[in-house]
Design a protein around this motif. Structure first.
Motif, PDB file in Angstrom:
ATOM      1  N   ASN A   6       0.805  -1.215   0.000  1.00  0.00           N
ATOM      2  CA  ASN A   6       0.000   0.000   0.000  1.00  0.00           C
ATOM      3  C   ASN A   6       0.841   1.270   0.000  1.00  0.00           C
ATOM      4  OD1 ASN A   6      -2.367  -1.544   0.063  1.00  0.00           O
ATOM      5  ND2 ASN A   6      -2.341  -1.630   2.285  1.00  0.00           N
ATOM      6  N   THR A   7       2.146   1.150   0.126  1.00  0.00           N
ATOM      7  CA  THR A   7       3.019   2.313   0.137  1.00  0.00           C
ATOM      8  C   THR A   7       2.990   2.970  -1.233  1.00  0.00           C
ATOM      9  OG1 THR A   7       4.457   1.271   1.765  1.00  0.00           O
ATOM     10  CG2 THR A   7       5.376   3.115   0.530  1.00  0.00           C
ATOM     11  N   ASP A   8       2.823   4.281  -1.254  1.00  0.00           N
ATOM     12  CA  ASP A   8       2.792   5.029  -2.498  1.00  0.00           C
ATOM     13  C   ASP A   8       4.176   4.994  -3.134  1.00  0.00           C
ATOM     14  OD1 ASP A   8       2.249   6.737  -4.605  1.00  0.00           O
ATOM     15  OD2 ASP A   8       1.984   8.513  -3.350  1.00  0.00           O
ATOM     16  N   ILE A   9       4.253   4.457  -4.328  1.00  0.00           N
ATOM     17  CA  ILE A   9       5.533   4.310  -5.008  1.00  0.00           C
ATOM     18  C   ILE A   9       6.216   5.656  -5.202  1.00  0.00           C
ATOM     19  CG2 ILE A   9       6.615   3.613  -7.197  1.00  0.00           C
ATOM     20  CD1 ILE A   9       4.524   1.344  -7.306  1.00  0.00           C
ATOM     21  N   ALA A  10       5.461   6.681  -5.510  1.00  0.00           N
ATOM     22  CA  ALA A  10       6.043   8.004  -5.747  1.00  0.00           C
ATOM     23  C   ALA A  10       6.770   8.538  -4.513  1.00  0.00           C
ATOM     24  CB  ALA A  10       4.957   8.983  -6.191  1.00  0.00           C
ATOM     25  N   GLU A  11       6.406   8.062  -3.339  1.00  0.00           N
ATOM     26  CA  GLU A  11       7.026   8.517  -2.097  1.00  0.00           C
ATOM     27  C   GLU A  11       8.290   7.726  -1.753  1.00  0.00           C
ATOM     28  OE1 GLU A  11       5.941  11.243  -0.448  1.00  0.00           O
ATOM     29  OE2 GLU A  11       4.510  11.422  -2.097  1.00  0.00           O
ATOM     30  N   PHE A  14      14.921   5.386  -4.131  1.00  0.00           N
ATOM     31  CA  PHE A  14      15.380   4.329  -5.029  1.00  0.00           C
ATOM     32  C   PHE A  14      15.593   3.016  -4.293  1.00  0.00           C
ATOM     33  CE2 PHE A  14      18.816   1.920  -6.985  1.00  0.00           C
ATOM     34  CZ  PHE A  14      18.312   1.744  -8.261  1.00  0.00           C
ATOM     35  N   GLU A  15      16.255   3.069  -3.150  1.00  0.00           N
ATOM     36  CA  GLU A  15      16.592   1.855  -2.411  1.00  0.00           C
ATOM     37  C   GLU A  15      15.350   1.123  -1.935  1.00  0.00           C
ATOM     38  OE1 GLU A  15      18.066   4.850  -1.996  1.00  0.00           O
ATOM     39  OE2 GLU A  15      20.082   4.383  -2.703  1.00  0.00           O
ATOM     40  N   GLN A  16      14.354   1.853  -1.449  1.00  0.00           N
ATOM     41  CA  GLN A  16      13.114   1.229  -1.005  1.00  0.00           C
ATOM     42  C   GLN A  16      12.399   0.543  -2.169  1.00  0.00           C
ATOM     43  OE1 GLN A  16      11.416   4.866   0.487  1.00  0.00           O
ATOM     44  NE2 GLN A  16      11.657   4.238   2.621  1.00  0.00           N
ATOM     45  N   ALA A  17      12.308   1.245  -3.298  1.00  0.00           N
ATOM     46  CA  ALA A  17      11.622   0.696  -4.461  1.00  0.00           C
ATOM     47  C   ALA A  17      12.346  -0.539  -4.990  1.00  0.00           C
ATOM     48  CB  ALA A  17      11.499   1.759  -5.553  1.00  0.00           C
ATOM     49  N   LEU A  18      13.671  -0.480  -5.037  1.00  0.00           N
ATOM     50  CA  LEU A  18      14.447  -1.617  -5.526  1.00  0.00           C
ATOM     51  C   LEU A  18      14.286  -2.820  -4.598  1.00  0.00           C
ATOM     52  CD1 LEU A  18      16.354  -2.670  -7.687  1.00  0.00           C
ATOM     53  CD2 LEU A  18      18.255  -1.801  -6.313  1.00  0.00           C
ATOM     54  N   ALA A  40      -1.391  -8.953  -9.705  1.00  0.00           N
ATOM     55  CA  ALA A  40      -1.352  -7.697  -8.943  1.00  0.00           C
ATOM     56  C   ALA A  40       0.080  -7.301  -8.595  1.00  0.00           C
ATOM     57  CB  ALA A  40      -2.193  -7.816  -7.671  1.00  0.00           C
ATOM     58  N   ILE A  41       0.880  -8.267  -8.131  1.00  0.00           N
ATOM     59  CA  ILE A  41       2.239  -7.901  -7.752  1.00  0.00           C
ATOM     60  C   ILE A  41       3.116  -7.677  -8.976  1.00  0.00           C
ATOM     61  CG2 ILE A  41       2.105  -8.900  -5.446  1.00  0.00           C
ATOM     62  CD1 ILE A  41       3.773 -11.250  -6.382  1.00  0.00           C
ATOM     63  N   TYR A  42       2.795  -8.343 -10.093  1.00  0.00           N
ATOM     64  CA  TYR A  42       3.530  -8.070 -11.329  1.00  0.00           C
ATOM     65  C   TYR A  42       3.299  -6.629 -11.773  1.00  0.00           C
ATOM     66  CZ  TYR A  42       5.084  -8.173 -16.145  1.00  0.00           C
ATOM     67  OH  TYR A  42       5.718  -7.883 -17.318  1.00  0.00           O
ATOM     68  N   GLU A  43       2.046  -6.169 -11.697  1.00  0.00           N
ATOM     69  CA  GLU A  43       1.724  -4.786 -12.065  1.00  0.00           C
ATOM     70  C   GLU A  43       2.440  -3.801 -11.151  1.00  0.00           C
ATOM     71  OE1 GLU A  43      -2.544  -4.854 -11.945  1.00  0.00           O
ATOM     72  OE2 GLU A  43      -2.683  -5.598 -14.012  1.00  0.00           O
ATOM     73  N   ARG A  44       2.473  -4.095  -9.870  1.00  0.00           N
ATOM     74  CA  ARG A  44       3.198  -3.223  -8.941  1.00  0.00           C
ATOM     75  C   ARG A  44       4.692  -3.254  -9.251  1.00  0.00           C
ATOM     76  NH1 ARG A  44       2.538  -0.070  -4.480  1.00  0.00           N
ATOM     77  NH2 ARG A  44       4.247  -0.045  -2.977  1.00  0.00           N
ATOM     78  N   GLY A  45       5.208  -4.425  -9.573  1.00  0.00           N
ATOM     79  CA  GLY A  45       6.609  -4.543  -9.940  1.00  0.00           C
ATOM     80  C   GLY A  45       6.948  -3.706 -11.161  1.00  0.00           C
ATOM     81  N   ALA A  46       6.064  -3.690 -12.151  1.00  0.00           N
ATOM     82  CA  ALA A  46       6.295  -2.873 -13.345  1.00  0.00           C
ATOM     83  C   ALA A  46       6.339  -1.397 -12.986  1.00  0.00           C
ATOM     84  CB  ALA A  46       5.217  -3.155 -14.383  1.00  0.00           C
ATOM     85  N   ALA A  47       5.458  -0.976 -12.080  1.00  0.00           N
ATOM     86  CA  ALA A  47       5.448   0.423 -11.641  1.00  0.00           C
ATOM     87  C   ALA A  47       6.721   0.745 -10.848  1.00  0.00           C
ATOM     88  CB  ALA A  47       4.202   0.705 -10.800  1.00  0.00           C
ATOM     89  N   ALA A  50       9.632   1.153 -13.304  1.00  0.00           N
ATOM     90  CA  ALA A  50       9.575   2.460 -13.964  1.00  0.00           C
ATOM     91  C   ALA A  50      10.028   3.561 -13.011  1.00  0.00           C
ATOM     92  CB  ALA A  50       8.158   2.727 -14.470  1.00  0.00           C
ATOM     93  N   HIS A  51       9.641   3.462 -11.758  1.00  0.00           N
ATOM     94  CA  HIS A  51      10.044   4.447 -10.750  1.00  0.00           C
ATOM     95  C   HIS A  51      11.560   4.436 -10.560  1.00  0.00           C
ATOM     96  CE1 HIS A  51       9.639   6.970  -7.174  1.00  0.00           C
ATOM     97  NE2 HIS A  51      10.333   6.084  -6.482  1.00  0.00           N
ATOM     98  N   CYS A  52      12.132   3.236 -10.469  1.00  0.00           N
ATOM     99  CA  CYS A  52      13.587   3.118 -10.313  1.00  0.00           C
ATOM    100  C   CYS A  52      14.313   3.688 -11.530  1.00  0.00           C
ATOM    101  CB  CYS A  52      13.988   1.659 -10.100  1.00  0.00           C
ATOM    102  SG  CYS A  52      13.574   1.007  -8.466  1.00  0.00           S
ATOM    103  N   GLU A  53      13.814   3.387 -12.719  1.00  0.00           N
ATOM    104  CA  GLU A  53      14.437   3.924 -13.930  1.00  0.00           C
ATOM    105  C   GLU A  53      14.387   5.455 -13.936  1.00  0.00           C
ATOM    106  OE1 GLU A  53      12.411   1.980 -17.161  1.00  0.00           O
ATOM    107  OE2 GLU A  53      13.717   0.231 -17.040  1.00  0.00           O
ATOM    108  N   GLY A  54      13.269   6.019 -13.491  1.00  0.00           N
ATOM    109  CA  GLY A  54      13.161   7.475 -13.405  1.00  0.00           C
ATOM    110  C   GLY A  54      14.146   8.067 -12.415  1.00  0.00           C
ATOM    111  N   LYS A  55      14.289   7.415 -11.260  1.00  0.00           N
ATOM    112  CA  LYS A  55      15.244   7.893 -10.255  1.00  0.00           C
ATOM    113  C   LYS A  55      16.677   7.836 -10.795  1.00  0.00           C
ATOM    114  CE  LYS A  55      12.731   8.613  -6.472  1.00  0.00           C
ATOM    115  NZ  LYS A  55      12.677   9.915  -5.825  1.00  0.00           N
TER     116      LYS A  55
END
Length: 83
Positions: A6-11, A14-18, A40-47, A50-55
Motif C-alpha cells: 500500500n506504500t505510495d511508489i512516488a514517495e 530508489f533503495e526502497q523501491a528496488l 497484482a504484484i507483477y503490475e506493482r513490480g512494473a510500476a 519504472a520508478h527506479c528507472e526514473g530515479k
C-alpha cells in the motif's frame, strides 16, 4: 522496515523501491503465489521498475564531470554517461 504493497511508489526512494521490486521478483519466481495475486504484484513490480528507472535518470542528469582547461582552470560540464 519493509515496504507494504500500500506504500505510495512516488514517495519511495530508489533503495526502497528496488528492495520491494526484488521481493516481488522472488515471490513470482517461487511459483507459490496464486494467479490473481501474481498479476497484482507483477503490475506493482512494473510500476516500481519504472520508478527506479526514473530515479536513475534523474541521478544521471545531476552528475557532472570536472574538466581542466588549457589554462589550468577547472570547470564543470554534464557527464555523458551513455557513451
Amino acid at each position: 522496515m519493509p515496504e507494504t504493497p500500500n506504500t505510495d511508489i512516488a514517495e519511495m526512494n530508489f533503495e526502497q523501491a528496488l528492495a520491494e521490486l526484488e521481493r516481488i521478483v522472488q515471490q513470482l519466481e517461487s511459483g507459490e503465489v496464486e494467479l490473481e495475486r501474481s498479476i497484482a504484484i507483477y503490475e506493482r513490480g512494473a510500476a516500481l521498475r519504472a520508478h527506479c528507472e526514473g530515479k536513475l535518470k534523474d541521478a544521471e542528469l545531476k552528475v557532472d564531470k570536472i574538466v581542466k582547461g588549457e589554462d589550468g582552470s577547472l570547470s564543470l560540464e554534464p557527464a555523458q554517461l551513455d557513451q
